[in-house]
Design an enzyme around this catalytic site. Sequence first.
Site, PDB file in Angstrom:
ATOM      1  N   LYS A 196      38.411  30.951  35.343  1.00 33.37           N
ATOM      2  CA  LYS A 196      38.968  32.063  36.107  1.00 33.37           C
ATOM      3  C   LYS A 196      39.903  31.500  37.153  1.00 33.37           C
ATOM      4  O   LYS A 196      39.498  30.687  37.988  1.00 33.37           O
ATOM      5  CB  LYS A 196      37.846  32.866  36.754  1.00 33.37           C
ATOM      6  CG  LYS A 196      38.346  34.013  37.624  1.00 33.37           C
ATOM      7  CD  LYS A 196      37.199  34.835  38.173  1.00 33.37           C
ATOM      8  CE  LYS A 196      37.707  35.901  39.123  1.00 33.37           C
ATOM      9  NZ  LYS A 196      36.600  36.704  39.667  1.00 33.37           N
ATOM     10  N   LYS A 249      40.604  34.019  32.240  1.00 37.20           N
ATOM     11  CA  LYS A 249      41.062  35.156  33.025  1.00 37.20           C
ATOM     12  C   LYS A 249      42.025  34.703  34.096  1.00 37.20           C
ATOM     13  O   LYS A 249      41.715  33.729  34.789  1.00 37.20           O
ATOM     14  CB  LYS A 249      39.836  35.808  33.673  1.00 37.20           C
ATOM     15  CG  LYS A 249      40.127  36.902  34.652  1.00 37.20           C
ATOM     16  CD  LYS A 249      38.855  37.340  35.323  1.00 37.20           C
ATOM     17  CE  LYS A 249      39.230  38.364  36.364  1.00 37.20           C
ATOM     18  NZ  LYS A 249      38.088  38.759  37.151  1.00 37.20           N
TER      19      LYS A 249
HETATM   20  C1  PBG Z   1      35.245  39.543  41.344  1.00 43.29           C
HETATM   21  C2  PBG Z   1      36.211  39.858  40.262  1.00 43.29           C
HETATM   22  C3  PBG Z   1      37.597  39.991  40.353  1.00 43.29           C
HETATM   23  C4  PBG Z   1      38.040  40.424  39.106  1.00 43.29           C
HETATM   24  C5  PBG Z   1      36.917  40.501  38.290  1.00 43.29           C
HETATM   25  N1  PBG Z   1      35.809  40.118  38.999  1.00 43.29           N
HETATM   26  C6  PBG Z   1      38.507  39.875  41.500  1.00 43.29           C
HETATM   27  C7  PBG Z   1      38.640  38.608  42.217  1.00 43.29           C
HETATM   28  O1  PBG Z   1      38.148  37.554  41.785  1.00 43.29           O
HETATM   29  O2  PBG Z   1      39.246  38.669  43.271  1.00 43.29           O
HETATM   30  C8  PBG Z   1      39.453  40.757  38.744  1.00 43.29           C
HETATM   31  C9  PBG Z   1      39.620  41.771  37.654  1.00 43.29           C
HETATM   32  C10 PBG Z   1      40.962  42.394  37.588  1.00 43.29           C
HETATM   33  O3  PBG Z   1      41.901  42.078  38.349  1.00 43.29           O
HETATM   34  O4  PBG Z   1      41.125  43.269  36.725  1.00 43.29           O
HETATM   35  N2  PBG Z   1      34.878  38.234  41.500  1.00 43.29           N
END
Ligand code: PBG
Length: 325
Positions: A196, A249
């Site tokens: 991520k 992601k």
């Molecule tokens: C929380 C999380 C996030 C997303 C999914 N889980 C945001 C972040 O890490 O700030 C992003 C999902 C999206 O932008 O559609 N940890």
Amino acid sequence: MPFPKHRARRTRQSEAWRALVRETHLRTAALIYPLFVVPGRGVRHPVESMPGIFQLSVDEAARHARDVAARGIRTVLVFAAPEHKDAAASAALDAQGLAASAIRAIKEASPQLLVWADVCLCGATDHGHCGHVTAAGTIDNDSSVATLAQVALNYARAGADAVAPSDMMDGRVAAIRALLDASGLAGTPVVSYAAKYASSFYGPFREAAESAPAFGDRRSYQMDPANAREALREVRADVEEGADLVMVKPAGPYLDVIRQVRDAVQVPVVAYQVSGEFSLIKAAAARGWIDERAAVLETLTGIHRAGADLIISYFAPEVAGWLGA
Ligand code: PBG
């Protein structure tokens, strides 16, 4: 075999030919749809930066999940934005909390639907970070991991079909696996947000999930967008720790990472087409600058072609309608 013997256009000359030689096919069953749950009853609050996406109270989330299931969606991913936020992330640990209640209500309304629970602290902490913050203002890995495992257990006990840690702390997959196993939940899979990235494309989500960090950013735990080899280390580590599926992601800007991950491990690879990727298409389509349907199908096909077996997308129900179940 050079031209004129080789003419690539021969197999492109009609839709029948194109369909015959097509290499990549999207499937509705491989799409996962995120839901944002908020407190209250009868709440359907539009997320301004994500046209067509709503913050839903538990009752409405259960109803909406039933609707999308009727359109062929088989898996949803639940995010909760509880009202009460504190340093301990108590709302996420509460068996009667928002996320746990939503999981139970959705499973009750749609027993066949797979409900994945996003496991993180950011929606339930007052500072909005994905882990615990020390006095020095840093994010403490190991205490965060202990809490995350308790959150995962809470959601698994509520009936989640999978828990999906998105915090990016080190060692959380092993801790979650161990606690679930010790608690009689050895059958609950862990979907790891393994690679991520610290992305600018999460902006609209933070409005929907009310999870923007109050200070600083997430770059001490989420990955540097410049790194691909590091993604393979993250993914391999999570598979060794017991992850059943791994995720990359965002999706669109990381197709090379998706391909390398697909080639490196044997577990299913999930890609998350995140909020910013959704909103870019919506915004351009609303201005008539691109054809929404064509753009959505092209991005999802590209993500699948790159190697994603499953795709999380806010477009999932629309795409289900286009593809059929
Ligand atoms: C929380 C999380 C996030 C997303 C999914 N889980 C945001 C972040 O890490 O700030 C992003 C999902 C999206 O932008 O559609 N940890």
